[in-house]
Scaffold this motif. Structure first.
Motif, PDB file in Angstrom:
ATOM      1  N   SER A   1      -6.595   2.815  -0.765  1.00 26.70           N
ATOM      2  CA  SER A   1      -7.558   3.695  -1.416  1.00 26.70           C
ATOM      3  C   SER A   1      -8.997   3.307  -1.117  1.00 26.70           C
ATOM      4  CB  SER A   1      -7.352   3.656  -2.935  1.00 26.70           C
ATOM      5  OG  SER A   1      -6.013   3.935  -3.263  1.00 26.70           O
TER       6      SER A   1
ATOM      7  N   ARG B   1       0.882   4.205  -3.025  1.00 30.04           N
ATOM      8  CA  ARG B   1       0.825   5.662  -2.863  1.00 30.04           C
ATOM      9  C   ARG B   1       1.979   6.333  -3.610  1.00 30.04           C
ATOM     10  NH1 ARG B   1      -2.468   8.485   0.833  1.00 30.04           N
ATOM     11  NH2 ARG B   1      -4.379   7.227   1.045  1.00 30.04           N
TER      12      ARG B   1
ATOM     13  N   ARG C   1      -4.058   2.873  -7.233  1.00 33.97           N
ATOM     14  CA  ARG C   1      -5.080   2.767  -6.208  1.00 33.97           C
ATOM     15  C   ARG C   1      -5.071   1.352  -5.631  1.00 33.97           C
ATOM     16  NH1 ARG C   1      -6.657   5.547 -10.354  1.00 33.97           N
ATOM     17  NH2 ARG C   1      -7.597   3.783 -11.437  1.00 33.97           N
ATOM     18  N   THR C   2      -5.094   1.242  -4.320  1.00 33.45           N
ATOM     19  CA  THR C   2      -5.045  -0.063  -3.662  1.00 33.45           C
ATOM     20  C   THR C   2      -6.356  -0.292  -2.909  1.00 33.45           C
ATOM     21  OG1 THR C   2      -3.936   0.908  -1.738  1.00 33.45           O
ATOM     22  CG2 THR C   2      -2.544  -0.058  -3.441  1.00 33.45           C
TER      23      THR C   2
ATOM     24  N   LEU D   1      -3.175   3.528   4.326  1.00 28.90           N
ATOM     25  CA  LEU D   1      -2.690   4.000   3.030  1.00 28.90           C
ATOM     26  C   LEU D   1      -3.533   3.495   1.858  1.00 28.90           C
ATOM     27  CD1 LEU D   1       1.141   3.477   3.643  1.00 28.90           C
ATOM     28  CD2 LEU D   1      -0.031   5.675   3.403  1.00 28.90           C
TER      29      LEU D   1
ATOM     30  N   THR E   1       0.825  -1.209   0.000  1.00 29.64           N
ATOM     31  CA  THR E   1       0.000   0.000   0.000  1.00 29.64           C
ATOM     32  C   THR E   1       0.861   1.261   0.000  1.00 29.64           C
ATOM     33  OG1 THR E   1      -0.220  -0.155   2.419  1.00 29.64           O
ATOM     34  CG2 THR E   1      -2.000  -1.073   1.089  1.00 29.64           C
TER      35      THR E   1
END
Length: 417
Positions: free
Chosen positions: A168, A135, A140-141, A166, A131
């Protein structure tokens, strides 16, 4: 990224390719979602067993860590050095792996749990690094319908919460999991709860036939050695559980039932062998006709096998999920709160025991009571399954908007009704 000029690249991330059927069941559900609603997407996987994953799915895959990719050294010292180097190398390797992906999805699974043995610098570290790297490189996670519990070890707790913070997008498979993350310090006010992804899987296309002449019990086993807190007693815990499962299997055979042994991970085969060897030795005349053991490579195959059973007694969480998805009367031998929560949601709370305090006579009593209530239990399970399938369908709309839609500024989703 200009999606009009190049395909959307999506990576699945998790402990996949290692033979765990529950993990692959969650993946199968998400694969169906992506392929159905976003057929233009290019899919690959970052996982624990890339070679096996590619063999099974035909999807390009790469190892999660540098150490997994390069393997152990020739000596214990060499192996230790490789592991230490790998942790540092992954700081560079992971961002490079994620570069170019639009979305990285962790599909279900108990990825924020500590119900089984683990080390903080294994999966928790790898997940946090994923994650963080997302970023850094702009991917996008998403943690989709994952399981969680409050981690006792401070290092694991920090890695889990930092990693989840972290991400998304976050959703959980039950209220217990969301509350656990809140207790560990994560703001979950915008996170949602949906059913386990496996409840969105289709019914088996070619189920095993139900033999009405002889009632069949699905007996799901696990090679259980306890949690991190039980490391000193791991062998004792495993031996005690296995002996009790063997005792229950003897009772089933003596009562005229046929047993279909099922697993959820390759490690569980040791318990299958223990049960099989005991019955062949102590009940040689019945063992051949009353014991069925067949391997399954996917949760779908496991569900096809369980479709031919009348009652299921299972330990692994996704064995329980698969049985309930099929509306089978089910008893859970639970190693984690997730199973207890699921049984409560299905209104079967009285038909469960904790794995470390398993009582065989109580299990027999529960089994008899559940059999007597089959006609009432099955319709209730079918109704719940229909409700959860509808909820998961709603979530796919949310996911499409949050991860693949045109407005991607608000990344941690709010549920739309």
């Amino acid at each position: 990224m200009d999606n009009s000029r190049q395909p959307l690249r999506i990576a699945f991330f998790g402990l996949l390719g290692s033979g765990n059927l529950g993990n692959h069941g969650s993946l199968d559900a998400m694969l169906t979602f992506v392929r159905t609603r976003h057929p233009e997407a290019e899919i690959s996987c970052i996982c624990a067993g890339p070679e096996e994953f590619e063999r099974q799915y035909g999807i390009p895959a790469v190892a999660i860590t540098w150490y997994q990719e390069h393997g152990a050294g020739r000596t214990r010292l060499g192996t230790a050095a490789r592991k230490a180097f790998g942790k540092v190398a992954d700081l560079v390797r992971m961002p490079l792996l994620l570069r170019g992906y639009a979305v990285v999805i962790v599909p279900g699974m108990g990825v924020l749990e500590t119900t089984l043995e683990m080390r903080p610098w294994g999966w928790p570290y790898a997940q946090f690094l994923m994650t963080l790297s997302g970023r850094i490189v702009g991917a996008r996670t998403a943690f989709v319908n994952v399981g969680a519990n409050v981690a006792r070890e401070r290092s694991v707790r920090l890695l889990y919460t930092w990693g989840a913070r972290l991400a998304s997008y976050r959703s959980y498979r039950d209220e217990y999991s969301r509350d656990a993350m809140r207790q560990m310090g994560l703001d979950t006010s915008r996170d949602q709860v949906y059913p386990d992804l496996a409840f969105g899987l289709p019914e088996p296309a070619d189920p095993a036939p139900v033999d009405r002449a002889q009632r069949t019990v699905g007996l799901g086993v696990i090679a259980y050695h306890g949690t991190n807190a039980d490391r000193d007693r791991a062998d004792e815990i495993y031996a005690s559980y296995t002996a009790k499962i063997v005792e229950f299997a003897r009772w089933l055979v003596d009562e005229g039932y046929r047993i279909r042994l099922v697993t959820g991970d390759p490690s569980d085969l040791s318990v299958v062998e223990a049960v099989s060897e005991d019955l062949r030795r102590t009940r040689p005349e019945q063992a051949e006709s009353r014991l069925v053991t067949e391997p399954a490579e996917s949760l779908g195959e496991l569900m096809a096998q369980l479709a031919g059973t009348d009652v299921v007694v299972a330990s692994r969480y996704h064995n329980v999920v698969a049985a309930l998805k099929l509306s089978k009367p089910t008893i859970s031998i639970s190693y984690g709160t997730k199973s207890d929560v699921l049984m409560e949601q299905m209104r079967l709370a009285e038909f469960r025991q904790h794995i470390q305090s398993l009582d065989v006579q109580q299990l027999i009593d529960q089994f008899r009571a559940l059999e007597a209530r089959t006609t009432a239990v099955v319709p209730a399970l079918r109704a719940k399954n229909a409700e959860w399938a509808a909820e998961l369908d709603k979530q796919y709309d949310v996911l499409s908007a949050a991860l693949f839609g045109s407005d991607r500024a608000t990344l941690v989703s709010e549920r739309g009704e």
